[in-house]
Motif scaffolding. Structure first.
Motif, PDB file in Angstrom:
ATOM      1  N   GLY A  12      -2.788 -16.004  -4.215  1.00 21.42           N
ATOM      2  CA  GLY A  12      -3.052 -15.540  -5.568  1.00 21.42           C
ATOM      3  C   GLY A  12      -1.775 -15.322  -6.342  1.00 21.42           C
ATOM      4  O   GLY A  12      -0.742 -15.944  -6.069  1.00 21.42           O
ATOM      5  N   THR A  13      -1.841 -14.429  -7.316  1.00 18.58           N
ATOM      6  CA  THR A  13      -0.709 -14.194  -8.204  1.00 18.58           C
ATOM      7  C   THR A  13      -0.275 -12.735  -8.145  1.00 18.58           C
ATOM      8  O   THR A  13      -0.965 -11.883  -7.587  1.00 18.58           O
ATOM      9  CB  THR A  13      -1.073 -14.550  -9.659  1.00 18.58           C
ATOM     10  N   MET A  14       0.883 -12.488  -8.738  1.00 18.04           N
ATOM     11  CA  MET A  14       1.424 -11.125  -8.774  1.00 18.04           C
ATOM     12  C   MET A  14       2.178 -10.927 -10.085  1.00 18.04           C
ATOM     13  O   MET A  14       2.622 -11.885 -10.733  1.00 18.04           O
ATOM     14  CB  MET A  14       2.377 -10.900  -7.601  1.00 18.04           C
ATOM     15  N   VAL A  15       2.351  -9.670 -10.465  1.00 12.53           N
ATOM     16  CA  VAL A  15       3.189  -9.329 -11.608  1.00 12.53           C
ATOM     17  C   VAL A  15       4.640  -9.276 -11.147  1.00 12.53           C
ATOM     18  O   VAL A  15       4.948  -8.765 -10.059  1.00 12.53           O
ATOM     19  CB  VAL A  15       2.770  -7.972 -12.199  1.00 12.53           C
ATOM     20  N   VAL A  30       3.378 -13.286 -14.778  1.00 13.69           N
ATOM     21  CA  VAL A  30       2.439 -13.386 -13.659  1.00 13.69           C
ATOM     22  C   VAL A  30       2.747 -14.696 -12.956  1.00 13.69           C
ATOM     23  O   VAL A  30       2.706 -15.772 -13.567  1.00 13.69           O
ATOM     24  CB  VAL A  30       0.977 -13.339 -14.132  1.00 13.69           C
ATOM     25  N   VAL A  31       3.102 -14.598 -11.682  1.00 12.01           N
ATOM     26  CA  VAL A  31       3.567 -15.761 -10.923  1.00 12.01           C
ATOM     27  C   VAL A  31       2.847 -15.814  -9.579  1.00 12.01           C
ATOM     28  O   VAL A  31       2.265 -14.818  -9.133  1.00 12.01           O
ATOM     29  CB  VAL A  31       5.101 -15.694 -10.695  1.00 12.01           C
ATOM     30  N   PRO A  32       2.870 -16.973  -8.911  1.00  7.83           N
ATOM     31  CA  PRO A  32       2.248 -17.043  -7.582  1.00  7.83           C
ATOM     32  C   PRO A  32       2.958 -16.128  -6.579  1.00  7.83           C
ATOM     33  O   PRO A  32       4.177 -15.956  -6.625  1.00  7.83           O
ATOM     34  CB  PRO A  32       2.421 -18.515  -7.198  1.00  7.83           C
ATOM     35  N   ILE A  33       2.204 -15.529  -5.677  1.00 12.20           N
ATOM     36  CA  ILE A  33       2.799 -14.789  -4.566  1.00 12.20           C
ATOM     37  C   ILE A  33       3.601 -15.777  -3.726  1.00 12.20           C
ATOM     38  O   ILE A  33       3.099 -16.837  -3.362  1.00 12.20           O
ATOM     39  CB  ILE A  33       1.707 -14.107  -3.723  1.00 12.20           C
ATOM     40  N   PRO A  34       4.866 -15.471  -3.414  1.00 12.87           N
ATOM     41  CA  PRO A  34       5.690 -16.458  -2.700  1.00 12.87           C
ATOM     42  C   PRO A  34       5.233 -16.663  -1.262  1.00 12.87           C
ATOM     43  O   PRO A  34       4.636 -15.780  -0.633  1.00 12.87           O
ATOM     44  CB  PRO A  34       7.093 -15.847  -2.744  1.00 12.87           C
ATOM     45  N   GLY A 138      13.925 -11.397  -6.664  1.00  8.08           N
ATOM     46  CA  GLY A 138      14.118 -10.092  -6.073  1.00  8.08           C
ATOM     47  C   GLY A 138      12.869  -9.236  -6.046  1.00  8.08           C
ATOM     48  O   GLY A 138      11.736  -9.737  -5.986  1.00  8.08           O
ATOM     49  N   CYS A 139      13.075  -7.928  -6.143  1.00  7.88           N
ATOM     50  CA  CYS A 139      12.062  -6.926  -5.772  1.00  7.88           C
ATOM     51  C   CYS A 139      11.310  -6.294  -6.938  1.00  7.88           C
ATOM     52  O   CYS A 139      10.462  -5.425  -6.704  1.00  7.88           O
ATOM     53  CB  CYS A 139      12.723  -5.825  -4.958  1.00  7.88           C
ATOM     54  N   TRP A 140      11.591  -6.694  -8.179  1.00  2.00           N
ATOM     55  CA  TRP A 140      10.807  -6.144  -9.288  1.00  2.00           C
ATOM     56  C   TRP A 140       9.504  -6.928  -9.390  1.00  2.00           C
ATOM     57  O   TRP A 140       9.223  -7.614 -10.376  1.00  2.00           O
ATOM     58  CB  TRP A 140      11.590  -6.217 -10.587  1.00  2.00           C
ATOM     59  N   ALA A 141       8.713  -6.821  -8.349  1.00  2.00           N
ATOM     60  CA  ALA A 141       7.479  -7.593  -8.228  1.00  2.00           C
ATOM     61  C   ALA A 141       6.609  -6.923  -7.170  1.00  2.00           C
ATOM     62  O   ALA A 141       7.033  -5.993  -6.477  1.00  2.00           O
ATOM     63  CB  ALA A 141       7.786  -9.039  -7.833  1.00  2.00           C
ATOM     64  N   GLU A 142       5.406  -7.440  -7.025  1.00  2.00           N
ATOM     65  CA  GLU A 142       4.503  -6.884  -6.014  1.00  2.00           C
ATOM     66  C   GLU A 142       4.853  -7.366  -4.606  1.00  2.00           C
ATOM     67  O   GLU A 142       4.567  -6.669  -3.618  1.00  2.00           O
ATOM     68  CB  GLU A 142       3.067  -7.247  -6.363  1.00  2.00           C
ATOM     69  N   LYS A 367      -5.365  -4.583 -10.902  1.00  2.00           N
ATOM     70  CA  LYS A 367      -5.655  -5.785 -10.135  1.00  2.00           C
ATOM     71  C   LYS A 367      -5.884  -6.963 -11.073  1.00  2.00           C
ATOM     72  O   LYS A 367      -6.519  -6.844 -12.108  1.00  2.00           O
ATOM     73  CB  LYS A 367      -6.880  -5.579  -9.245  1.00  2.00           C
ATOM     74  N   GLN A 368      -5.337  -8.122 -10.654  1.00  2.00           N
ATOM     75  CA  GLN A 368      -5.459  -9.328 -11.480  1.00  2.00           C
ATOM     76  C   GLN A 368      -6.897  -9.839 -11.477  1.00  2.00           C
ATOM     77  O   GLN A 368      -7.580  -9.763 -10.487  1.00  2.00           O
ATOM     78  CB  GLN A 368      -4.526 -10.423 -10.936  1.00  2.00           C
TER      79      GLN A 368
END
Length: 368
Positions: A12-15, A30-34, A138-142, A367-368
């Motif tokens: 899915g995706t994350m902020v 909003v980008v894909p979860i790596p 980096g870490c400014w993400a979920e 939640k997305q």
């Protein structure tokens, strides 16, 4: 204890908050979860730190970018391992089991035997790979992915431990580790020595505790322009706390022989103060980056036979030792938690000098 989960990577995706060239504000995306590569683990971010490096990178983006390209910000992170890259080295897989509470070392050393830095014990200044949050995502993400060799387990594996909250652990990866490496490795501080810390913000308050409680300095002098910072410096163990204009008189009046000075500001006046007060044969360590250039006066420096060193970050061993010291109560970082969506406000507050404590951003998104 940290919650367990399966090794299946989330989809899915994350902020995420990115640096975008030309923009001086972090951009909410909003980008894909790596997906972690074979030498990486995927970490669910519990907290991500903010520091003046983030301010400098964003401010320079519109005029003279320090780091090219676009990437997710955040070079200080703590979280939970949620999956391994396919084929991860079994030793790393055991050390970083799914569900493990971890910290991420900001210096992304390559660890190759042919590397000039890594092969000589200078992994903290290996730049063969981009640093997390300073060139790579980096870490400014979920979620964030990181090379397993740069990830360190947190003692006790418990994010609810009041001494090792996610915000404190995130801050430890820079605001504790950097002054620890500077004082222990570059400054070579020995028990009983006199140490002066110039600049008592987030790093300086930690540096006082490191010098006093871990390296067993005999006398620690704190120097700062702000009375409230000096009050905190006294609270955490500084033997003396003075403004810059009172430093020389205090040192000479008390007949202190200053062995090591750690400059966490890095402007001409602080460098001059450091080289002026340190004793013959003493050590000055430069860690602050307040000015693009500073001058060293050759004559007085040579006549005192000073050692002037620079220090940057730290390595995984430093980070592990810092986390152990925090767990033992020897260092008590001061960290304020804010929702990650407030990152722009935090950046402005730091730039304007309105934020004194270290700030940790907590991912709290609908939640997305």
């Amino acid at each position: 204890m940290a919650a367990q989960s399966t090794n299946a990577p989330p989809s899915g995706t994350m902020v995420a908050y990115r640096l975008v060239p030309g923009k001086t504000e972090p951009q909410r995306t909003v980008v894909p979860i790596p997906t972690p590569a074979a030498d990486e683990v995927l970490i669910k971010v519990l907290a991500a730190g903010v520091c003046h490096s983030d301010v400098h990178v964003l401010e320079a983006s519109a005029t003279q970018p320090i780091i090219p390209g676009s990437f997710i910000l955040g070079h200080e992170g703590a979280g939970i391992v949620v999956s391994h890259g396919e084929g991860l080295n079994p030793a790393h897989a055991r050390r970083l089991a799914v569900g493990m509470y971890v910290a991420i070392c900001l210096t992304n050393a390559c660890d190759r035997p042919e590397c000039d830095a890594c092969s000589r014990g200078l992994a903290n200044v290996c730049f063969e790979s981009l640093m997390i949050g300073l060139g790579m995502d980096g870490c400014w993400a979920e979620y964030v992915k990181a090379r397993a060799s740069t990830v360190v387990p947190v003692p006790g594996n418990n994010p609810q431990d009041p001494r090792l909250t996610p915000g404190i652990v995130a801050a430890a990866t820079d605001a504790v580790m950097s002054p620890y490496h500077a004082l222990k490795t570059a400054g070579e501080v020995k028990p009983g020595q006199t140490v002066v810390i110039i600049g008592c913000g987030g790093l300086g308050i930690n540096a006082i505790q490191i010098a006093k409680n871990i390296l067993r300095a005999g006398t620690v002098v704190a120097v700062d322009l702000r009375a409230d910072n000096l009050a905190i410096a006294r609270e955490v163990g500084a033997d003396h706390a003075v403004t810059p204009d009172a430093l020389l008189a205090m040192v000479t009046g008390r007949n202190l022989r200053v062995d090591v000075v750690l400059d966490l500001v890095g402007v001409q006046s602080t460098v001059d103060a450091a080289t002026g007060i340190v004793r013959v044969g003493g050590i000055v360590v430069l860690l602050g980056l307040g000015a693009p250039t500073v001058a060293i006066s050759p004559l007085p420096s040579t006549m005192k036979q000073l050692t002037i060193k620079a220090s940057f970050g730290g390595n995984c061993k430093d980070l592990q030792e810092c986390l152990d010291a925090i767990a033992q109560g020897k260092i008590r970082p001061q960290v304020e938690a804010r929702p990650m969506d407030e990152c722009s406000h935090v950046i402005h507050g730091l730039a304007e000098g309105k934020i004194r404590a270290r700030v940790a951003l907590i991912p709290q998104f609908p939640k997305q």
